[in-house]
Scaffold this active site. Structure first.
Site, PDB file in Angstrom:
ATOM      1  N   SER A 117       0.665  -1.117  -0.238  1.00 34.21           N
ATOM      2  CA  SER A 117      -0.018   0.290   0.088  1.00 34.21           C
ATOM      3  C   SER A 117       1.140   1.250   0.113  1.00 34.21           C
ATOM      4  CB  SER A 117      -0.691   0.018   1.156  1.00 34.21           C
ATOM      5  OG  SER A 117      -0.482   0.203   2.333  1.00 34.21           O
ATOM      6  N   LYS A 154       1.344   4.568   7.121  1.00 28.96           N
ATOM      7  CA  LYS A 154       0.145   5.353   6.017  1.00 28.96           C
ATOM      8  C   LYS A 154       0.752   6.389   6.191  1.00 28.96           C
ATOM      9  CE  LYS A 154      -2.868   2.239   4.291  1.00 28.96           C
ATOM     10  NZ  LYS A 154      -1.833   1.319   4.934  1.00 28.96           N
TER      11      LYS A 154
END
Length: 200
Positions: A117, A154
């Site tokens: 990701s 993230k």
């Protein structure tokens, strides 16, 4: 390094032997048990004195947070999802010799990345993410965040009581956290990536 007492030398030698044998330093409880101290607090006091004398460094918030200067390296802690969050494992798998001066702010530990990701900014599956331990983050920083018992890597954005944890891969959706309903803890800030074993 200032002069050490015989007991301090014994503790330092135990830590060295433990790292050589197991790949990680002993806990306070293990030190206390080895020397017959009444409690882990007694071991902690010895460790703090050794740190003041420059014989070792203490990393706060980790049960095995003992680092020897020039030895031991950075701990590789568990695995962190860079896709869907996975259950955090605060297990030290091994130590890696790394010059911590390469990172600013200084890296406190390494976390193994799982998933793609964050691939668009060069954080790939299997990489070791260098992390500076911090409970706070600024907008735009790449963070190690814990939601409940799960962790993820993230990019951090916050507006009011809503946090967005943004992926760097169009195939993944942001994780939106309502701080009024969910607990989110910043475990650290990403300060670099170590990649090994891949041919160019």
């Amino acid at each position: 390094m200032r002069d050490l007492t015989p007991r301090q030398e014994e503790i330092l030698n135990l830590i060295r032997e433990w790292i050589d044998t197991t790949g990680s330093p002993p806990t306070r409880a293990e030190i206390a048990q080895h020397f017959g101290f009444s409690s882990p607090n007694a071991a902690e006091q010895h460790l703090k004195t050794l740190a003041k004398k420059g014989a070792l460094e203490l990393v706060s918030g980790a049960s095995r947070g003992i680092r020897l200067p020039g030895g031991g390296g950075l701990a590789v802690v568990g695995q962190v999802a860079a896709g869907s969050p996975i259950l955090a494992q605060e297990n030290i798998e091994r130590h890696v010799q790394v010059d911590t001066a390469l990172f600013s702010p200084r890296a406190d530990y390494l976390l193994k990345v799982r998933g793609q990701s964050m691939k668009d900014i060069g954080i790939l599956d299997g990489d070791l993410l260098a992390v500076h331990r911090s409970a706070e983050a600024r907008a735009g920083q790449v963070v190690v965040a814990r939601i409940g018992d799960e962790v993820t890597v993230k990019r951090f954005q916050k507006r009011g009581h809503t946090v967005q944890l943004l992926p760097e891969n169009a195939d993944f959706e942001p994780i939106v956290v309502d701080l009024k309903r969910q607990e989110l803890v910043i475990e650290g800030i990403a300060v670099g990536v170590i990649r090994s074993g891949r041919s160019l």
